[in-house]
Design an enzyme around this catalytic site. Structure first.
Site, PDB file in Angstrom:
ATOM      1  N   LEU A  32     -10.556 -11.202 -28.022  1.00 52.91           N
ATOM      2  CA  LEU A  32     -10.114 -11.983 -26.864  1.00 52.91           C
ATOM      3  C   LEU A  32     -11.266 -12.260 -25.907  1.00 52.91           C
ATOM      4  O   LEU A  32     -11.380 -13.356 -25.359  1.00 52.91           O
ATOM      5  CB  LEU A  32      -8.984 -11.249 -26.128  1.00 52.91           C
ATOM      6  CG  LEU A  32      -7.665 -11.147 -26.895  1.00 52.91           C
ATOM      7  CD1 LEU A  32      -6.706 -10.208 -26.191  1.00 52.91           C
ATOM      8  CD2 LEU A  32      -7.040 -12.530 -27.056  1.00 52.91           C
ATOM      9  N   GLU A 124      17.751 -12.187 -19.595  1.00 54.95           N
ATOM     10  CA  GLU A 124      18.848 -12.088 -18.626  1.00 54.95           C
ATOM     11  C   GLU A 124      18.351 -11.542 -17.273  1.00 54.95           C
ATOM     12  O   GLU A 124      18.771 -11.988 -16.201  1.00 54.95           O
ATOM     13  CB  GLU A 124      19.913 -11.149 -19.245  1.00 54.95           C
ATOM     14  CG  GLU A 124      21.145 -10.849 -18.405  1.00 54.95           C
ATOM     15  CD  GLU A 124      22.027 -12.064 -18.179  1.00 54.95           C
ATOM     16  OE1 GLU A 124      21.945 -13.006 -18.985  1.00 54.95           O
ATOM     17  OE2 GLU A 124      22.778 -12.051 -17.167  1.00 54.95           O
ATOM     18  N   GLU A 150       1.207  -5.567 -30.015  1.00 52.08           N
ATOM     19  CA  GLU A 150       2.017  -6.552 -29.287  1.00 52.08           C
ATOM     20  C   GLU A 150       1.160  -7.144 -28.171  1.00 52.08           C
ATOM     21  O   GLU A 150       0.602  -6.410 -27.350  1.00 52.08           O
ATOM     22  CB  GLU A 150       3.265  -5.911 -28.676  1.00 52.08           C
ATOM     23  CG  GLU A 150       4.167  -6.976 -28.058  1.00 52.08           C
ATOM     24  CD  GLU A 150       5.255  -6.419 -27.165  1.00 52.08           C
ATOM     25  OE1 GLU A 150       6.423  -6.489 -27.563  1.00 52.08           O
ATOM     26  OE2 GLU A 150       4.938  -5.909 -26.064  1.00 52.08           O
TER      27      GLU A 150
END
Ligand code: 0O2
Length: 219
Positions: A32, A124, A150
């Site tokens: 990255l 939600e 992740e």
């Protein structure tokens, strides 16, 4: 052979597991940084503001397995907990999120396992972020282990909201009073409006700058 099965065969102990996840974070982190530096070199612009990374705590891993109704074994951790190695990329603008996601997706040695776009489809709770589950090969002296990481990509405003919501959520162990949840959802809408406003302001600034430069050039 799919990644989780291969991982299960290669991981014998907690120490090995943690070593692999830490190494995977280092590999993706370096990747990255290089991508961000290259972007700066080519476009004179950094899509990434900052990067945070962590290996999930043993307590947190066990809590998640309990939630999934699974026993706390190394095999289950590797198989069912996707975010043991986590990297969070914080960008200035929403458009940077998709730009960075595309750059990650086109890396030959990373395999994208799944994508979750909680920006187009917020949770939600009001949570917004772009999640990529990837595997990265960790090269050991005698084998290569594809290890899951992740990657969460979000704007600074989304990160601000998620950090505060995380604190509140854990304070109430997930049972926050409804009026607090409602207020948090309202704050999440404000975050979206702020992100939109900042993005359009950035476009306006870039256009104005270009116009100014053209005037200087043609004068
Ligand atoms: P922590 O403490 O950050 O590690 P799956 O991975 O598909 O098995 P999961 O875990 O629901 O199922 O996946 P998801 O939805 O991708 O969420 C993973 C992580 O995203 C969470 O990890 C949080 O970091 C973040 N996240 C998801 N939903 C919310 C939310 O409503 N609010 C905040 N603040 N963060 C969220 P953990 O393990 O829950 O927590």
């Amino acid at each position: 052979m799919d990644a989780p099965q291969r991982l299960n065969e290669d991981i014998e102990s907690w120490e090995t597991m943690m070593f692999l996840y830490n190494s995977a974070i280092k590999e993706v982190g370096t990747k990255l940084e290089i991508l961000n530096d290259e972007f700066q070199h080519v476009h004179q612009y950094n899509p990434i503001e900052y990067i945070k990374s962590r290996v999930k705590s043993p307590e947190s891993i066990c809590k998640k397995l309990k939630r999934y109704g699974r026993e706390a074994t190394i095999e289950n951790m590797v198989h069912y907990v996707n975010d043991i190695a986590g990297i969070r990329i914080v960008c200035s603008f929403t458009s940077d999120i998709y730009r960075v996601a595309d750059m990650i997706g086109s890396q030959n040695d990373l395999t994208v396992v799944s994508l979750k776009d909680y920006i187009k489809h917020p949770k939600e709770s009001g949570y917004k972020s772009y999640h990529m589950l990837v595997t990265v090969p960790v090269f050991l002296s005698d084998r290569v282990v594809n290890t899951r990481v992740e990657i969460q990509i979000r704007t600074m405003a989304m990160d601000f909201w998620a950090s505060l919501e995380h604190k509140i959520y854990y304070k109430f162990e997930g049972n926050a009073p409804e009026y607090i949840s409602k207020e948090l959802r309202a704050c999440s809408d404000i975050v979206s409006r702020l992100d939109e406003k900042m993005l359009s302001l950035n476009h306006a600034i870039l256009a104005a700058k270009e116009e100014q430069e053209q005037k200087i050039y043609t004068a």
